[in-house]
Design a protein around this motif. Structure first.
Motif, mmCIF file in Angstrom:
data_model
loop_
_atom_site.group_PDB
_atom_site.id
_atom_site.type_symbol
_atom_site.label_atom_id
_atom_site.label_comp_id
_atom_site.label_asym_id
_atom_site.label_seq_id
_atom_site.Cartn_x
_atom_site.Cartn_y
_atom_site.Cartn_z
ATOM 1 N N CYS A 51 0.840 -1.204 0.000
ATOM 2 C CA CYS A 51 0.000 0.000 0.000
ATOM 3 C C CYS A 51 0.879 1.260 0.000
ATOM 4 O O CYS A 51 2.069 1.193 0.306
ATOM 5 N N PRO A 53 1.346 3.892 1.976
ATOM 6 C CA PRO A 53 2.199 4.265 3.110
ATOM 7 C C PRO A 53 3.508 3.473 3.115
ATOM 8 O O PRO A 53 4.562 4.009 3.451
ATOM 9 N N CYS A 86 -4.401 -5.626 8.117
ATOM 10 C CA CYS A 86 -3.609 -4.499 7.643
ATOM 11 C C CYS A 86 -2.190 -4.973 7.384
ATOM 12 O O CYS A 86 -1.690 -5.867 8.080
ATOM 13 N N ARG A 87 -1.517 -4.366 6.401
ATOM 14 C CA ARG A 87 -0.166 -4.816 6.067
ATOM 15 C C ARG A 87 0.924 -4.105 6.867
ATOM 16 O O ARG A 87 2.101 -4.342 6.671
ATOM 17 N N TYR A 91 5.701 -4.015 7.042
ATOM 18 C CA TYR A 91 6.612 -2.978 6.518
ATOM 19 C C TYR A 91 8.033 -3.189 7.002
ATOM 20 O O TYR A 91 8.998 -3.085 6.264
ATOM 21 N N GLU A 212 -8.145 6.096 6.120
ATOM 22 C CA GLU A 212 -6.865 5.514 6.534
ATOM 23 C C GLU A 212 -5.930 6.642 6.962
ATOM 24 O O GLU A 212 -5.768 7.640 6.242
ATOM 25 N N PRO A 340 -5.568 4.296 0.783
ATOM 26 C CA PRO A 340 -4.574 3.911 -0.207
ATOM 27 C C PRO A 340 -5.179 2.852 -1.126
ATOM 28 O O PRO A 340 -6.041 2.081 -0.694
ATOM 29 N N CYS A 343 -6.289 -0.857 -0.025
ATOM 30 C CA CYS A 343 -6.271 -0.969 1.445
ATOM 31 C C CYS A 343 -7.532 -1.684 1.929
ATOM 32 O O CYS A 343 -8.655 -1.278 1.605
HETATM 33 S S1 SF4 Z 1 -4.562 0.443 6.841
HETATM 34 FE FE1 SF4 Z 1 -4.418 -0.112 4.672
HETATM 35 S S2 SF4 Z 1 -3.012 1.366 3.781
HETATM 36 FE FE2 SF4 Z 1 -2.784 1.517 5.996
HETATM 37 S S3 SF4 Z 1 -1.082 0.190 6.395
HETATM 38 FE FE3 SF4 Z 1 -2.928 -1.049 6.623
HETATM 39 S S4 SF4 Z 1 -3.271 -2.012 4.617
HETATM 40 FE FE4 SF4 Z 1 -1.797 -0.362 4.370
#
Ligand code: SF4
Length: 407
Positions: A51, A53, A86-87, A91, A212, A340, A343
């Motif tokens: 995504c 971010p 959420c990813r 990260y 988001e 995003p 998302c």
């Molecule tokens: S809420 Fe959505 S855009 Fe934000 S970090 Fe998580 S997956 Fe990614």
């Protein structure tokens, strides 16, 4: 303690966390804002399914460590994580892999997570975390004042310059005098905002901008959406960073309760109440000036979402939907849900929009997804949306008249 902590510039809120860290002896700096180069680097190094971010944070950090003469043993990079649909927690893993591939495995990354209440570090982590929460609330309130006054200012640019000056003074005061400095800086900022000449006799339609948190607060990621709404005739009521902390603590309380961890539950509940208290304290000097009430604690607002969606499912979708219901109750005539591209949280809120709109008298709703590539149609969609917002405001009730103009 002898290394510098670098924070990606999510928004002006990053400066608040850095100031709180410096107040407790941690060398902390905010990275430059993302730009076309950093996103190009992020896109080139990531796999393409991440995504926005993630692309921006990876790009910002890699551009920083690639500077000529950089010593990898000198810096630590701050990249918050979190659980849920959420990813975000990935990260850090991805960034580490990229840095190793580039031969920069010595670069350290710290990732406080929502599971530990975003605990900070240093010699007094709890005090640093508490001061950071207060400073973040301060930035939220300054932004509320900016958004509420700027559309009505009589001297173009005056509200922006008061905001910038107040922000600078707030961060300096937090670093120098901690909580006492924060309280004094907010009182001073309120006086400066009160002196901005405005004419609020005819109020513009109010548009809640939610979604988001990264794209909501990052001006580069959302292409300065608040100004775009203002340029098309609206006034914005935007989501805040404090909301994310309230959501985190509310979820933690719920988790500890489910697991019967009563001591941890007590700690999470105290943190939740502290978060609410610091936001109210930051808002107090502005109470006479601002006409939109401060957001209610999320736990209370969740009850209004419950007939439509179970708030215990958690995540930022719950936050956006709860605040959308609350904003409509406070007179908002339109909802913009930003996310995003791809998302999950944003898509869940978008999927629930028809049901929520039906419950909210058909309020206009616009979903905008940002992928880091230039989009040509946001302006056109926004104009069409604002037309609906104006119609909705007229249909529902006459435009509210503000308490007055100042000075
Ligand atoms: S809420 Fe959505 S855009 Fe934000 S970090 Fe998580 S997956 Fe990614």
């Amino acid at each position: 303690m002898d290394r510098t902590v670098y924070l990606p510039r999510l928004s002006d809120h990053a400066g608040a966390v850095a100031a709180a860290m410096r107040a407790y002896g941690i060398q902390a700096e905010v990275l430059p804002p993302p730009n076309a180069e950093t996103i190009a680097v992020g896109l080139a190094l990531c796999r393409g399914r991440e995504c926005l971010p993630c692309l921006l944070c990876v790009g910002d950090i890699v551009c920083h460590v690639r500077r000529p003469g950089y010593d990898p043993s000198q810096g630590v990079y701050f990249l918050p994580g979190g659980p849920g649909p959420c990813r975000l927690p990935q990260y850090r893993v991805l960034l580490r892999e990229i840095l190793e591939r580039m031969g920069l495995g010595a670069v350290e990354v710290v990732a406080p997570s929502s599971e530990d209440g975003y605990a900070l570090f240093g010699e007094r982590p709890r005090a640093t975390r508490m001061l950071a929460a207060g400073a973040l609330a301060g930035v939220d309130v300054l932004q509320k004042a900016l958004h509420e006054l700027r559309p009505y200012e009589l001297d173009r640019g005056r509200t922006d310059s008061v905001y910038r000056r107040s922000l600078e003074q707030l961060l300096e005061a937090v670093e120098r005098d901690r909580t006492a400095g924060l309280v004094a800086a907010m009182a001073r900022a309120a006086r400066e905002f009160e002196a901005v000449p405005v004419d609020r006799r005819r109020r513009r339609p109010l548009v809640a901008v939610l979604g988001e948190v990264f794209v909501l607060l990052n001006l580069f990621a959302n292409d300065d959406l608040v100004r775009k709404v203002e340029a098309t005739g609206g006034e914005v009521l935007a989501g805040t960073f404090s909301d994310v902390l309230d959501m985190t603590e509310t979820n933690n309380v719920h988790e500890q309760w489910n697991q019967s961890l009563y001591l941890d539950l007590l700690g999470a509940e105290l943190s939740r109440r502290y978060q609410i208290m610091v936001l109210r304290r930051a808002y107090r000097p502005f109470a006479r000036l601002l006409t939109h009430p401060l957001e209610e604690p999320l736990r209370r607002v969740y009850e209004r979402l419950r007939p439509h969606y179970d708030p215990e499912l958690g995540g930022e979708a719950v936050l956006a939907m709860s605040r959308a219901i609350e904003a409509a109750g406070h007179g908002a005539s339109g909802i913009v849900n930003v996310m995003p591209f791809s998302c999950v949280a944003g898509l869940m809120a978008a999927g629930m929009a028809p049901r929520l709109r039906a419950a909210l008298d058909g309020i206009p709703w616009l979903d905008i997804s940002y992928g880091g590539q230039e989009s040509t149609n946001v302006g056109t969609r926004l104009e069409a949306f604002m037309h609906q917002v104006v119609q909705f405001q007229r249909r529902r009730r006459p435009a509210p008249v503000a308490a007055g103009s100042s000075p």
